[in-house]
Design an enzyme around this catalytic site. Structure first.
Site, mmCIF file in Angstrom:
data_model
loop_
_atom_site.group_PDB
_atom_site.id
_atom_site.type_symbol
_atom_site.label_atom_id
_atom_site.label_comp_id
_atom_site.label_asym_id
_atom_site.label_seq_id
_atom_site.Cartn_x
_atom_site.Cartn_y
_atom_site.Cartn_z
ATOM 1 N N LYS A 107 6.582 4.303 -0.624
ATOM 2 C CA LYS A 107 6.379 5.749 -0.694
ATOM 3 C C LYS A 107 7.650 6.510 -1.068
ATOM 4 O O LYS A 107 7.580 7.698 -1.386
ATOM 5 C CB LYS A 107 5.811 6.257 0.618
HETATM 6 C C1 LIG Z 1 0.983 3.805 2.648
HETATM 7 C C2 LIG Z 1 1.070 2.342 2.683
HETATM 8 C C3 LIG Z 1 0.061 1.519 2.121
HETATM 9 C C4 LIG Z 1 -1.218 2.082 1.552
HETATM 10 O O1 LIG Z 1 -1.018 2.774 0.361
HETATM 11 P P1 LIG Z 1 -2.162 3.760 -0.179
HETATM 12 O O2 LIG Z 1 -1.584 4.392 -1.408
HETATM 13 O O3 LIG Z 1 -2.404 4.763 0.920
HETATM 14 O O4 LIG Z 1 -3.358 2.938 -0.452
HETATM 15 C C5 LIG Z 1 0.253 0.151 2.136
HETATM 16 N N1 LIG Z 1 1.358 -0.401 2.688
HETATM 17 C C6 LIG Z 1 2.338 0.345 3.234
HETATM 18 C C7 LIG Z 1 3.498 -0.333 3.836
HETATM 19 C C8 LIG Z 1 2.234 1.739 3.244
HETATM 20 O O5 LIG Z 1 3.200 2.463 3.804
#
Ligand SMILES: *Cc1c(COP(=O)(O)O)cnc(C)c1O
Length: 432
Positions: A107
């Site tokens: 993210k």
């Molecule tokens: C947010 C997150 C996900 C999921 O991603 P999405 O875009 O919400 O499907 C998977 N793994 C980790 C470690 C995350 O922080």
């Protein structure tokens, strides 16, 4: 570039307004009005391009002329200042590690891009209100947002997290930065945080006092940059002649949906696989044709504990709302916590690779697909560093793990948070 609301009951907006608003006034997600494929020469030449050049080509049509080309390039240079290694695990299987950024979660890229766009628009329109980014987090999002927005002019960030329900490392990432980042520790669970944030967005008193926006993957500036990963993997990939398959551990489906956007731009992706934990709404849908959201259940891959995936509507739009078309492009599998731990152990024992619980689910789903399609080249996305999930990792693996510098540097810092227990206290805090 103009964006329309997928609820079809709000005016079209330009990129800037879509970023500042987050969600359209009719509560729909914004979606680009046109999507232009990239020229073939771009893909033929991709190995000679830098990450910044690739990202620029991929995103420029979505930004339009609202950010000058040179400024957009320097934003991207700043956002993409770390590696995205493709690590071969087995014959025809690789892990795309997306956790080398400041908070060690994928993210980071979206959060950093969104922060810099908001900062850019703020400095362009000098006299506008300060923007307040309000986020509820169950752990991973908050840290990436806090770090991404740190020190950005004209933007305040308020993060709500459930007291005692995030890991120690995650809490440090949320509460030790200071400056324009404020952490509110909520006496409750994640859903309480989420409800308070939703109430705040509807509160007329707050709307007149502050410009409020959200920073989760419904925001186009957080969602779209995630498509870069798929281009970067393709650039690095040696065997470009094989059928390329991406397996994405998914919760809100922002990341995988960005991959589908990359495919729409012409990236030769043959198929997508989604891996989930017990929150298996999408794999069930693919199986039954019946889309049934549920209350989320807690698992060890907690960043994917989502019972109503917010970006799924964008995935449907990318497949012309046609179930048959979607099914041809996406397979889905779900796994229990004990299968997840077994996969972590298997990867360590047989491939000397340490995966976190989310990446391990991506690996399992990919293996499942590839037993039927052995002629593919499969890449699973490793979405967070395993150190962030210490409490649920198998002990013998964790014992030998080194603490990365990004984490080491915050562990001694002092936590600063304000404890709140209800919406009234949140409102008072925001009006102060
Ligand atoms: C947010 C997150 C996900 C999921 O991603 P999405 O875009 O919400 O499907 C998977 N793994 C980790 C470690 C995350 O922080």
């Amino acid at each position: 570039m103009t964006y329309f609301s997928l609820n079809h009951n709000a005016p079209e907006v330009i990129f800037e307004e879509a970023v500042v608003r987050g969600l359209a006034p009719d509560k729909g997600l914004y979606f680009p009005k046109t999507i232009q494929q990239l020229p073939e020469s771009f893909f033929q030449n991709i190995e000679n391009l830098s990450h910044v050049d690739i990202a620029f080509e991929a995103i420029k049509q979505f930004v339009g002329d609202e950010i000058h080309e040179e400024d957009l390039k320097s934003i991207l240079k700043d956002v993409l200042s770390f590696d995205f290694p493709l690590v071969e695990i087995d014959k025809n299987i690789a892990s795309l590690e997306l956790y080398h950024g400041p908070t060690m979660a994928f993210k980071d890229v979206g959060a950093r891009f969104m922060a810099r766009c908001l900062g850019y628009f703020n400095s362009k329109n000098k006299n506008t209100n300060k923007v307040t980014v309000l986020v509820a987090t169950s752990g991973d999002t908050g840290g990436a947002v806090a770090s991404g927005f740190l020190g950005v002019d004209g933007v305040d960030v308020v993060i709500l997290y459930p007291s005692g329900k995030v890991s120690d490392i995650q809490e440090k990432q949320l509460t030790t930065l200071g400056q324009n980042i404020k952490a509110l520790e909520v006496d409750g669970v994640f859903d309480d945080c989420q409800d308070m944030v939703k109430t705040a967005f509807l509160d007329e008193d707050l709307k007149t006092a502050r410009t409020l926006t959200s920073a989760n993957s419904i925001n186009i500036a957080r969602w779209l940059p995630q498509m870069f990963y798929y281009f970067f993997a393709f650039k690095t990939l040696k065997q470009k002649d094989k059928k390329l398959v991406f397996s994405v551990p998914s919760g809100n489906y922002g990341n995988i949906c960005a991959g589908m956007m990359a495919q729409k731009l012409g990236l030769p992706i043959h198929h997508f696989v989604t891996g989930t934990n017990a929150n298996n709404i999408v794999p069930e849908y693919l199986k039954t044709g019946n889309y049934q959201t549920k209350a989320s259940v807690a698992t060890i891959s907690n960043a994917m504990d989502v019972g109503a995936p917010s970006n799924f509507i964008r995935i449907e739009a990318l497949h012309n709302n046609n179930f048959t078309q979607l099914k041809a492009n996406l397979s889905g599998f779900s796994y229990t916590d004990s299968e997840t731990v077994d996969a972590i152990n298997h990867l360590k024992t047989h491939h000397d690779y340490i995966a976190d619980p989310h990446g391990a689910i991506g690996y399992l789903a990919l293996k499942n697909y590839m037993t039927q399609h052995p002629d593919s080249y499969g890449i699973f996305l490793e979405t967070a560093h395993p150190i962030k999930f210490l409490p649920v990792m198998p002990e013998q693996i964790v014992n030998n793990m080194e603490m990365p510098s990004q984490i080491k540097s915050i562990l001694h810092k002092e936590k600063k948070s304000t404890i709140i227990s209800d919406y009234k206290e949140l409102k008072e805090f925001l009006l102060k």
